[in-house]
Design a protein around this motif. Structure first.
Motif, PDB file in Angstrom:
ATOM      1  N   PRO A 136       0.831  -1.218   0.000  1.00 52.49           N
ATOM      2  CA  PRO A 136       0.000   0.000   0.000  1.00 52.49           C
ATOM      3  C   PRO A 136       0.854   1.251   0.000  1.00 52.49           C
ATOM      4  N   SER A 148       1.236   6.647   3.805  1.00 50.57           N
ATOM      5  CA  SER A 148       0.412   7.810   4.092  1.00 50.57           C
ATOM      6  C   SER A 148       1.268   9.069   4.088  1.00 50.57           C
ATOM      7  N   GLU A 174     -10.341  -0.745   8.478  1.00 52.94           N
ATOM      8  CA  GLU A 174      -9.840   0.391   7.702  1.00 52.94           C
ATOM      9  C   GLU A 174      -8.320   0.375   7.542  1.00 52.94           C
ATOM     10  N   ASP A 191      -4.486  -0.720   6.512  1.00 52.85           N
ATOM     11  CA  ASP A 191      -3.832  -1.353   5.366  1.00 52.85           C
ATOM     12  C   ASP A 191      -3.148  -2.638   5.819  1.00 52.85           C
ATOM     13  N   GLU A 247      -0.639  -5.832   6.068  1.00 54.51           N
ATOM     14  CA  GLU A 247       0.747  -6.219   5.811  1.00 54.51           C
ATOM     15  C   GLU A 247       0.758  -7.422   4.872  1.00 54.51           C
ATOM     16  N   TYR A 251      -6.465  -6.991  12.270  1.00 54.17           N
ATOM     17  CA  TYR A 251      -7.155  -6.503  11.086  1.00 54.17           C
ATOM     18  C   TYR A 251      -8.622  -6.942  11.031  1.00 54.17           C
ATOM     19  N   SER A 302      -6.298  -8.244  -2.078  1.00 57.44           N
ATOM     20  CA  SER A 302      -5.241  -8.123  -3.080  1.00 57.44           C
ATOM     21  C   SER A 302      -4.388  -9.387  -3.068  1.00 57.44           C
TER      22      SER A 302
END
Length: 610
Positions: A109, A112, A239, A241, A243, A287, A323
């Motif tokens: 990802p 940020s 929400e 991202d 690993e 997560y 993904s």
């Protein structure tokens, strides 16, 4: 075709296939279930009817269930994206068969774009927002009113934040009894000045998240009383991202009271409690999670029919992965042959320890045979479709793993203690074992972080245990988010808060942020908190009092920062950075000295956020 003739053809086909496998890949001793003579007799046995044909090895295998239950050509065939379920007896394993590892591309990802990490309280409010605390207040007051609790004064959001802050501090300090925090001999001002002991216990006894009267009669959710809190925490977890390396395991919320969904998990530090299945990253970040509640657990019935109950949790949590190219590891409790195939179809590298009976008993070497091999010996078999590999590695004892992407692979060396030579030796270690050991500790790390400063709860109410576990979980995840942001901003390690100081910062913010001065308790503490034992006092050397700068959450909250003039003979150094002046003016809330003259107004500048 007669059904007996069909079954005979299938049996003969399997015998031919097994014999060819033995001649190609190993010796006759590799077969476990049947002896060599039995196989040869079955092959040479004449068919019961004239005209039956032997199925050749190069022809596709036919499932017996498919022959006995042929679909009607006039009926529409249901469309399904899943492969048909494979029976354990139909799984064919081959030794020394080439395994083709898949090549999935994982895209990390985008980082940020942040200049500095958030404040600790801001991370915490992402999991438990202030709007949810307002619901706590409303339903707690409602419950106390309905029950007509004696001498109960309605609480507000500020008092509820103080209530939670004191619990967080209790987890940091870990006193053996709650009443000790209000003992005058210990002089815990943070407790004595912010909330009376009896008020604290009163709020704890009446704490509610929902209105009990709103629970429907046909409710099947056994955790409905804490569901809004865990939905809020889970919403934030979804929400984050992901690993690349993930793991699925179970967590136990310690609880020994009466509860139908209470479980016992052998090997856990606290084996009795409420079970939560989690998917975590290698860093320990949570997560997603599913709380176990027996038959009413929200699982897909099709998954349970296909994989079984335990493997269905992995499939449900793996839906979080959208993904390709992620690694997913789990232990033998969740292992399933079909699950590995389906995860490979979804481009997920999956693997873990297994139970052989769930994989059709692949023909691996026995522990007795493995003991005769050298330490570090590996035995590997693959299925006929070459998408699942099963590996047995001889360490102190045999370790059996399976995966859909790698087996022995590129071996490295593991350091082990040799009892005979009384020295460390290096033994070969398969790539799958190395990857599993490296990626399987995510949930264990989360358990460890929570256990370090777990909020002390000694109560028979399971709701209290679950509420404060959610707070501990939110603090642990918040700290891991904070650490990742600090690393991204390249903040020096000495300036990064550890978990204990992070929790204390959150507690300080809940205590003081937006709190007016007149809300603090003044006067003598309750008489019930005084100790009956008289402790002699000894003369002590007087220490110089050092003024500590307030945390940013309190410094910039713009509530009741009032100047006052001290009566000291000598002025005190101004605490505004880069100011070398001295003054008698100090802030009543921050309790530090700041210049307040016609020449310089450090008092105003210090409390304004630039």
């Amino acid at each position: 075709m007669d059904s007996r003739q069909t079954r005979f053809d299938l049996s003969r086909q399997r015998d031919v296939d097994n014999l060819l496998n033995i001649l190609e890949n190993g010796t006759l001793s590799d077969i476990d279930e049947e002896s060599d003579d039995e196989i040869l007799q079955n092959i040479s046995k004449p068919p019961p009817r004239v005209g039956s044909n032997i199925v050749l090895p190069n022809e596709p295998l036919i499932n017996e269930e498919e022959i006995e239950h042929q679909p009607n050509p006039e009926e529409p065939i249901p469309q399904s994206s899943r492969q048909p379920k494979t029976r354990k007896a139909d799984i064919t394993w081959r030794r020394h068969l080439e395994f083709n590892p898949p090549q999935f591309t994982w895209t990390a990802p985008l980082p940020s774009d942040i200049e500095s990490p958030l404040l600790p309280i801001e991370y915490f409010f992402k999991y438990i927002p202030e709007a949810l605390i307002d619901e706590f207040v409303f339903n707690t007051n409602l419950y106390a009113t309905i029950k007509e609790v004696r001498n109960f004064k309605p609480c507000n959001a500020t008092e509820m934040k103080v209530f939670f802050a004191l619990h967080i501090i209790m987890g940091n300090l870990k006193f053996p009894r709650i009443r000790l925090y209000w003992n005058t001999c210990l002089d815990m001002k943070v407790f004595l000045e912010n909330m009376p002991r009896d008020r604290f216990l009163q709020l704890r006894n009446n704490l509610h998240i929902i209105d009990n009267n709103s629970i429907p009669c046909d409710n099947t959710d056994r955790l409905i009383k804490v569901r809004p809190l865990y939905d809020s925490v889970r919403k934030r977890c979804l929400e984050l991202d992901l690993e690349q390396t993930l793991s699925v395991d179970e967590q136990i919320v310690p609880f020994r009271g009466k509860l139908e969904i209470k479980q016992y998990v052998k090997g856990k530090p606290e084996p009795w409690g409420i079970k939560i299945f989690m998917i975590c990253g290698k860093s320990g970040l949570v997560y997603d999670f599913i709380i176990y509640q027996g038959a009413s657990t929200n699982l897909d019935k099709n998954d349970i029919a296909r994989y079984g109950a335990s493997a269905s949790y992995v499939n449900a949590l793996a839906k979080r992965i959208i993904s390709p190219g992620h690694y997913l590891f789990y232990d033998n409790y969740f292992s399933n042959y079909l699950l590995l195939q389906d995860l490979r179809d979804r481009q997920i590298y999956a693997g873990g320890t297994i139970r052989l009976d769930r994989f059709g008993k692949p023909p691996l070497i026995t522990d007795k045979e493995g003991a005769k091999k050298h330490r570090g010996f590996s035995d590997q078999v693959t299925n006929s479709s070459k998408d699942v590999v099963v590996l047995k590695w001889m360490d102190n004892k045999g370790v059996i793993l399976a995966s859909n992407f790698v087996g022995v692979g590129e071996q490295d060396e593991a350091r082990r203690w040799n009892k005979v030579s009384k020295a460390y030796i290096s033994i070969p270690r398969p790539e799958l074992v190395r990857l599993y050991n490296n990626g399987m500790g995510g949930v264990d790390k989360t358990d460890h972080l929570i256990s370090l400063y777990r909020i002390f709860i000694r109560s028979k109410k399971w709701t209290l245990r679950m509420i404060f576990h959610a707070i501990d979980l939110s603090l642990s995840n918040s700290w891991l988010e904070y650490q990742a942001d600090c690393a991204m901003c390249k903040i020096p390690e000495r300036d990064i808060l550890d978990l204990l100081h992070f929790r204390q910062r959150v507690a300080d913010s809940l205590l003081k942020m937006g709190l007016p001065l007149n809300n603090r308790k003044r006067g003598r503490p309750s008489s019930g908190s005084s100790s009956p034992i008289s402790i002699p006092t000894f003369p002590q050397t007087r220490r110089r009092q050092v003024e500590m700068r307030p945390i940013p959450e309190v410094q910039y909250d713009t509530v009741d920062h009032l100047p006052e003039y001290d009566k000291k003979k000598e002025a005190t150094r101004c605490k505004k950075p880069e100011c070398k002046g001295k003054t008698h003016v100090y802030c009543l809330k921050c309790e530090i000295h700041l210049c307040f003259t016609s020449e310089r107004n450090c008092f105003r500048i210090f409390h304004q956020k630039s």
